[in-house]
Design a protein around this motif. Structure first.
Motif, mmCIF file in Angstrom:
data_model
loop_
_atom_site.group_PDB
_atom_site.id
_atom_site.type_symbol
_atom_site.label_atom_id
_atom_site.label_comp_id
_atom_site.label_asym_id
_atom_site.label_seq_id
_atom_site.Cartn_x
_atom_site.Cartn_y
_atom_site.Cartn_z
ATOM 1 N N PHE B 45 0.830 -1.201 0.000
ATOM 2 C CA PHE B 45 0.000 0.000 0.000
ATOM 3 C C PHE B 45 0.867 1.254 0.000
ATOM 4 N N GLU B 48 -3.854 6.426 -0.103
ATOM 5 C CA GLU B 48 -5.262 6.422 -0.487
ATOM 6 C C GLU B 48 -5.784 7.843 -0.444
ATOM 7 N N ARG B 55 -5.875 10.146 2.785
ATOM 8 C CA ARG B 55 -6.434 9.624 4.027
ATOM 9 C C ARG B 55 -5.454 8.741 4.776
ATOM 10 N N ASN B 56 -4.566 8.116 4.047
ATOM 11 C CA ASN B 56 -3.585 7.266 4.713
ATOM 12 C C ASN B 56 -2.400 7.053 3.789
ATOM 13 N N LYS B 57 -1.280 6.705 4.379
ATOM 14 C CA LYS B 57 -0.045 6.531 3.627
ATOM 15 C C LYS B 57 0.669 5.292 4.134
ATOM 16 N N GLY B 58 1.248 4.545 3.217
ATOM 17 C CA GLY B 58 2.005 3.363 3.584
ATOM 18 C C GLY B 58 3.417 3.705 3.995
ATOM 19 N N ASN B 59 4.203 2.664 4.241
ATOM 20 C CA ASN B 59 5.569 2.849 4.714
ATOM 21 C C ASN B 59 6.561 2.989 3.571
ATOM 22 N N GLY B 98 -12.222 2.586 1.856
ATOM 23 C CA GLY B 98 -11.723 1.492 2.665
ATOM 24 C C GLY B 98 -12.644 0.319 2.913
#
Lengths: 112, 113
Positions: B45, B48, B55-59, B98
């Motif tokens: 991921f 998003e 809304r969110n972020k991966g590593n 989600g």
């Protein structure tokens, strides 16, 4: 952090046999669990999903079971056919976190 | 209804360059997410977006960035490319954030030399 472990990484079965793929997730807030199938050279596509208020769901030859206490869920394919050969990905989602964590995938070979 | 469209489909870059990938979601879908796919690493991921907001972020390192426009189209950018960035970058759209089915594009295959 959140993690989804998927086993096995490779699975080879004879046509007509059953195949089982298992996933374990770490985020206890996960409440939606889809499975995607990716055929060679193609995009992943949803084949079945289950929400946390349900323990089992079936759609023809495929079924998914969920054990929230143990934080694991499984995909069951019965009467496998050569066209079931693909990579299968599980995912665990906390719908309030807007983040989909996928397992590493299982490459399924169905031998005719 | 047209599916998710990603451009370009294939591209080759050299180390140190930067790249921009584009994703047009299914009409009516406001959520767009991005994934990096490499052999043995599955679908990682990236981020998003919903209504132009991340809304969110991966590593992933800060070299990976993205944005979403008012028409829900999204772009991701990778700066200072490294050999390890070679991968298939998949974009997916969904109606809900989600919780719904992800509809994937065919991906942009990036090769870094």
């Amino acid at each position: 952090g959140e993690n989804v472990e998927q086993h096995p990484s490779t699975l080879s079965v004879q046509e007509g046999d059953s195949a089982v793929i298992k996933c374990t997730y770490s985020d206890s807030a996960s409440n939606y669990f889809p499975w995607y199938k990716q055929e060679l050279g193609k995009r992943p596509q949803l084949i079945i999903d289950i929400r946390s208020n349900v323990g089992e769901k079936k759609d023809q030859r495929i079924a998914v079971t969920l054990n929230k206490t143990a934080k694991h869920f499984s995909l069951h394919i019965t009467e496998t056919q050569p066209e079931d050969s693909a990579v299968y990905f599980c995912a665990a989602i906390n719908t309030g976190g807007f983040k989909t964590i996928f397992g590493a995938g299982t490459r399924l070979f169905v031998k005719a | 209804k047209a599916g998710v469209t990603q451009t370009p489909r294939y591209l080759i870059k050299t180390r140190g360059q930067q790249v921009t990938l584009s994703c047009s979601p299914i009409s009516g879908h406001r959520s767009v997410s991005w994934y990096q796919q490499t052999p043995g690493q599955g679908l990682q991921f990236l981020f998003e977006y919903f209504s132009e907001t991340q809304r969110n972020k991966g590593n992933f390192p800060g070299r990976f960035s993205g944005r979403q426009f008012s028409n829900s189209r999204s772009e991701m950018n990778v700066s200072t490319l490294e050999l390890g960035d070679s991968a298939l970058y998949l974009c997916a759209s969904s109606l809900a954030q989600g919780a719904g089915e992800l509809f994937f594009g065919e991906g942009s295959r990036l090769t870094v030399l």
